[in-house]
Design a protein around this motif. Structure first.
Motif, PDB file in Angstrom:
ATOM      1  N   SER A 168      52.795  72.317  47.318  1.00  7.06           N
ATOM      2  CA  SER A 168      54.242  72.481  47.490  1.00  7.06           C
ATOM      3  C   SER A 168      54.511  73.265  48.760  1.00  7.06           C
ATOM      4  O   SER A 168      53.625  73.964  49.275  1.00  7.06           O
ATOM      5  N   CYS A 180      51.501  65.539  50.917  1.00  6.91           N
ATOM      6  CA  CYS A 180      50.995  66.468  49.901  1.00  6.91           C
ATOM      7  C   CYS A 180      52.029  66.736  48.810  1.00  6.91           C
ATOM      8  O   CYS A 180      51.701  66.780  47.615  1.00  6.91           O
ATOM      9  N   THR A 181      53.281  66.914  49.217  1.00  5.67           N
ATOM     10  CA  THR A 181      54.331  67.190  48.220  1.00  5.67           C
ATOM     11  C   THR A 181      54.648  65.937  47.401  1.00  5.67           C
ATOM     12  O   THR A 181      54.921  66.032  46.206  1.00  5.67           O
ATOM     13  N   ARG A 182      54.617  64.768  48.037  1.00  9.94           N
ATOM     14  CA  ARG A 182      54.889  63.516  47.318  1.00  9.94           C
ATOM     15  C   ARG A 182      53.804  63.244  46.279  1.00  9.94           C
ATOM     16  O   ARG A 182      54.100  62.744  45.188  1.00  9.94           O
ATOM     17  N   LEU A 183      52.556  63.578  46.631  1.00  6.19           N
ATOM     18  CA  LEU A 183      51.451  63.361  45.702  1.00  6.19           C
ATOM     19  C   LEU A 183      51.371  64.461  44.655  1.00  6.19           C
ATOM     20  O   LEU A 183      50.619  64.351  43.679  1.00  6.19           O
ATOM     21  N   GLY A 184      52.109  65.540  44.869  1.00  8.39           N
ATOM     22  CA  GLY A 184      52.125  66.640  43.924  1.00  8.39           C
ATOM     23  C   GLY A 184      50.901  67.530  43.986  1.00  8.39           C
ATOM     24  O   GLY A 184      50.648  68.308  43.057  1.00  8.39           O
ATOM     25  N   ILE A 185      50.141  67.460  45.056  1.00  4.42           N
ATOM     26  CA  ILE A 185      48.929  68.278  45.152  1.00  4.42           C
ATOM     27  C   ILE A 185      49.203  69.628  45.816  1.00  4.42           C
ATOM     28  O   ILE A 185      48.333  70.500  45.844  1.00  4.42           O
ATOM     29  N   LYS A 199      44.556  76.241  45.404  1.00  7.55           N
ATOM     30  CA  LYS A 199      46.017  76.122  45.365  1.00  7.55           C
ATOM     31  C   LYS A 199      46.655  76.731  46.610  1.00  7.55           C
ATOM     32  O   LYS A 199      47.584  76.176  47.200  1.00  7.55           O
TER      33      LYS A 199
END
Length: 386
Positions: free
Chosen positions: A319, A312-317, A94
């Protein structure tokens, strides 16, 4: 009596190393374009060391700086990488995912841009020059903003720059080494086994690890792989932990920080930015080499980092760092375009033609100054008004 407290606090701050580095660059450029130019070059060309039929350790001063002292720089970088993996910003998926992916994106895009400008030319071998971020300079610039930007953003830049350096180290090992001698690599592997055994038997004195480390440096240097990689190899064997108890790795890291930041990196900068101005360099700045470096560092770095962050943020993986905005990411991307130390190092490895090396160095220097200035202004304009 003169109160030296302010000066002592400044020297201990993160800013001093970056400012000292900058002063050494300026001094080197002044000397290189003065009557002392030949004297400096003669000193750098002077050979030092010992050599016989079995041992070959006689090299120029410049090679001792670039292959010897810089191995200690890479040792420190390796220690920082391992510490971050064990207990820092790279210790969990994370935490690590965004800076790792952004470092990869921020390395690939500049390399592609450089290749677009230099494909089919004599300078195509310099494709890795705009891939690297200078940790010392980038962190020195962002530290000037102090509490006006989120602390998470500074941590993000530090983690990104560390992964960026790891990528550069791998690139040097695989693409800028030649004539591999397997015998010497075998000797280096044996020395590595000694270090691994020391780790397993919980040898706590970090300085004992440097003894086999010296042999590893010698063997790697003669194997055809660039000798500075030995520093990272040794760093990976130092014991560490994720507790508050100071580990051998942390002890050695603390011992190296000041010598590396206040002596080795400034010395490297002084020795490798002694660029005597030539009229041909004006053309070099607008030639494919200069343009590839400029567009790679100045545009490629922020584009690669921003685009990767967005995906990365669009895919939610992942923030964005806590409290940061997209303008902050752009500003950090610009600071990542400060490629000074590692970019100049790769420039030296990329070309045999001295003019190409000088053109690459001056392009890296000018681009790093521009990228650092713009990055600082972007972050300052979007800082917390305190």
């Amino acid at each position: 009596m003169i109160n030296l407290t302010v000066f002592k606090n400044f020297v201990k701050s993160n800013n001093f190393g970056g400012i000292l580095l900058f002063l050494c660059v300026i001094l080197s450029l002044i000397v290189a374009n003065s009557p002392l130019s030949n004297t400096l070059q003669n000193i750098l060309d002077t050979t030092l060391g010992y050599e016989n039929e079995s041992i070959h350790l006689k090299y120029s001063v410049s090679l001792w700086i670039n292959d010897g002292f810089m191995a200690l720089f890479f040792l420190l970088v390796g220690l920082e990488i391992k510490r971050e993996i064990v207990e820092g910003e790279l210790s969990s998926p994370k935490k690590a995912l965004l800076p790792i992916l952004c470092a990869i994106g921020g390395a690939i895009v500049p390399a592609i841009i450089f290749l677009l400008f230099n494909n089919g030319t004599e300078t195509v071998s310099g494709w890795a020059i705009p891939m690297a971020t200078d940790i010392a300079f980038a962190l020195a610039v962002i530290s000037l903003l102090d509490k006006r930007i989120p602390i998470s953003l500074k941590i993000f830049l530090a983690a990104l720059a560390i992964v960026d350096d790891l990528i550069a180290i791998l690139v040097i090992a695989f693409f800028y080494s030649s004539g591999i001698q397997l015998g010497y690599l075998g000797y280096a592997a044996v020395a590595m086994l000694v270090l691994i055994a020391m780790n397993r038997f919980k040898v706590k004195n970090p300085y004992l690890y440097l003894i086999p480390g010296i042999f590893i440096w010698y063997f790697v240097h003669h194997s055809g792989i660039h000798a500075t990689i030995a520093g990272v190899m040794v760093a990976m064997t130092l014991p560490t932990n994720d507790t508050a108890v100071e580990s051998p790795l942390e002890r050695l890291e603390h011992a190296l920080i000041k010598p590396v930041n206040f002596f080795i990196i400034p010395l490297f900068a002084f020795a490798n930015t002694n660029i005597t101005w030539q009229s041909e360099m004006v053309h070099g700045l607008t030639a494919p080499l200069g343009l590839g470096i400029f567009f790679g560092l100045f545009f490629g770095k922020p584009i690669g980092i921003l685009l990767t962050s967005w995906v990365c943020t669009r895919l939610g993986i992942a923030s964005l760092p806590e409290g940061s905005t997209w303008m902050h990411i752009i500003g950090v991307g610009m600071l990542a375009g400060i490629g000074f130390t590692m970019s100049i190092f790769i420039s030296i490895l990329s070309f045999k033609e001295p003019l190409f090396v000088s053109e690459a160095k001056i392009s890296v220097l000018l681009t790093s100054i521009i990228a650092g200035t713009i990055g600082y202004l972007v972050l300052k304009a979007n800082s917390n008004k305190k």
